[in-house]
Write an enzyme that holds these catalytic residues in place. Sequence first.
Site, PDB file in Angstrom:
ATOM      1  N   SER A 195       0.821  -1.201   0.000  1.00  0.00           N
ATOM      2  CA  SER A 195       0.000   0.000   0.000  1.00  0.00           C
ATOM      3  C   SER A 195       0.862   1.261   0.000  1.00  0.00           C
ATOM      4  O   SER A 195       1.607   1.499  -0.930  1.00  0.00           O
ATOM      5  CB  SER A 195      -0.964  -0.035   1.187  1.00  0.00           C
ATOM      6  N   LYS A 204     -22.091  18.201   6.537  1.00  0.00           N
ATOM      7  CA  LYS A 204     -21.093  18.752   7.439  1.00  0.00           C
ATOM      8  C   LYS A 204     -20.773  17.736   8.528  1.00  0.00           C
ATOM      9  O   LYS A 204     -21.662  17.176   9.169  1.00  0.00           O
ATOM     10  CB  LYS A 204     -21.615  20.049   8.075  1.00  0.00           C
TER      11      LYS A 204
END
Length: 322
Positions: free
Chosen positions: A126, A178
């Site tokens: 990764s 949000k």
Amino acid sequence: MSMTSNAADYLFDRRRLRRKLLFWRTAGFLLLTLIIVGFALMATSSRSAGTFVPHIARIRISGLITGDEKTLKLIRDVGASSASGVIVDIDSPGGTTVGSERVYDALRAVAEKKPMVAEIRTLGASGAYIAALGADHIVAYGNSLVGSIGVLFEFPNVSKLLDTVGVSVEKIKSSPLKAEPDGFTPTSDAARAAINALVADSYAWFKGLVQQRRGMSDEELAAVDDGRVFTGRQSLPLKLIDQIGTEKDSIAWLESKGVAKNLPVRDWKPDSDRVFGLLGMATALAETLDARTLTQVLKGLAAADAAHSSEGLQAIWLGAPE
């Protein structure tokens, strides 16, 4: 009177000897500390100025990759040094996407000036594989684990637990997305879509980097971009690495790129690790000093000094073995 005089002289001599021992122990401690700190400062200033003699620099990338400033500075210092070539020694499951990108960028800046090879030991997955892509040649052991091309965004959700215990979290937001997801309420479809867009964007960047740096076709990329890890033996025909080998092979590749033969390989470490390690050694040595060994120690330090003067989102593989 004679016996009394002799006893007084004896006590006086004992006190004088103790004072001398205390003086030499104190002087020895201070001298050792100054010399060893001097070595550390000389090493630091030499590295910054790039005045080391030619050598092959080894940079270790291990543990969780965060792109911290200490690591980035170390890479920059290698770039400014007299190192003729660089070995990036990798053993890591990855880290944050931004941190891995920062390490990659720093390594590429050095690789543009000096031959650089990445050597994957147990694991280069990764974000660690992103770092390996910063080199122009990748070497791995036959049983190294390589790849895990993908991006992960994970978060805990305790909304069911809160329902069970009868607790709710109230919030007032300027817009629906949000601070989403917050982990206290079930994740909405809109929030999942927004997160998926983030992951997809970083994933596309990761795949593009692999394809560009490894010279893969779309079909070759599709064979390795599903998040799996591969052994070194599997990775070679898949074009994830260039060679199965050891550090000896890494050095041979550097020499094929113009690095002089038989240069020493030197480990580069952050300055703070070097300085504090040397100070600890100074303290340990000073605690063992006595008047009889002080002269020998100082002679040894003088010889050593003479010798010295001559010279966010995560890109991480969660299946890392213990």
